[in-house]
Motif scaffolding. Sequence first.
Motif, PDB file in Angstrom:
ATOM      1  N   UNK A  64      31.754 -12.835 102.007  1.00  0.00           N
ATOM      2  CA  UNK A  64      32.619 -13.683 102.549  1.00  0.00           C
ATOM      3  C   UNK A  64      34.023 -12.790 103.258  1.00  0.00           C
ATOM      4  N   UNK A  65      34.760 -13.609 103.496  1.00  0.00           N
ATOM      5  CA  UNK A  65      35.998 -12.893 104.449  1.00  0.00           C
ATOM      6  C   UNK A  65      36.887 -11.606 103.643  1.00  0.00           C
ATOM      7  N   UNK A  72      22.587 -16.461  99.988  1.00  0.00           N
ATOM      8  CA  UNK A  72      22.457 -17.869 100.665  1.00  0.00           C
ATOM      9  C   UNK A  72      20.531 -18.010 100.878  1.00  0.00           C
ATOM     10  N   UNK A  73      20.655 -19.185 100.661  1.00  0.00           N
ATOM     11  CA  UNK A  73      19.512 -19.289 100.723  1.00  0.00           C
ATOM     12  C   UNK A  73      19.117 -18.736 101.771  1.00  0.00           C
TER      13      UNK A  73
END
Length: 258
Positions: A64-65, A72-73
């Motif tokens: 992430x940022x 995630x899948x």
Amino acid sequence: MIKTMPIAALILFVSLSGCTNDRSLAPPADSEQMTITVKVPKELETETLEVMYRSAVCKYITHGASGQRVELEGYHGINVQLQRQGQSDLYQARLPMDGGGACQWHLSNVRFGVAYRNPARFGENVTYGAGGGVVVMFDHNRPSLSSGLPIKVDGDLTIRKDYYPWLSEAFIEGYRKQISLAGEGNIYLMYQALKARQVYFEPVLHSDFLVKSEGTKVHKIGSFIKFSYPDGSTVADGHYQPDFRKLQAIRKAAESKK
């Protein structure tokens, strides 16, 4: 990794970043099938069917940022060529809903469409532009390069849409002349069909109603793309693609006079 292959050769090996486990597709023999059928007008041809499988078992790891780990899948993409059905104008592919394998892949979405078979018939150095595409989601994962909200449907999906030839000239950042398919919406129509097992797409091409556009040659306020419609009218109102409703009205008015 994206590979092009016939549907009979679905089993392959794919590894995502940092992964060493087997991520092969291995569809079971008794898997339900998704059938994609496109009825192709004689001036057009099918584009490659882009197929995406996803897995909740084999994760895709990103950040992430703030640098936090995000799971995630996992994804596994393949390209499939639709096959002509005999001497008909129907082209088809059958895809296993269950991709199998250690990752327990499932069919997530498909992207396909039609394009002009011979853009050069519209002039020297004319290339194909865009339009005539369809994206169908079979789960809740958003496809890449998609925008807007999908049209949600229950059961099988039948799409029958009107299209018009659009010959465009652009001058800024190099000269380009392209033939596209002007239709309802943007380049791709997007649907979500969670229960579908049949997807049928019939693009209806109105070849006699050509719309032309001429792009601006300089960047300045109030300088817009000029559209020339098949009824002889011209419009330069700030839009970047033809007015589909206007094209529909022009055609229906012409047809009513016959």
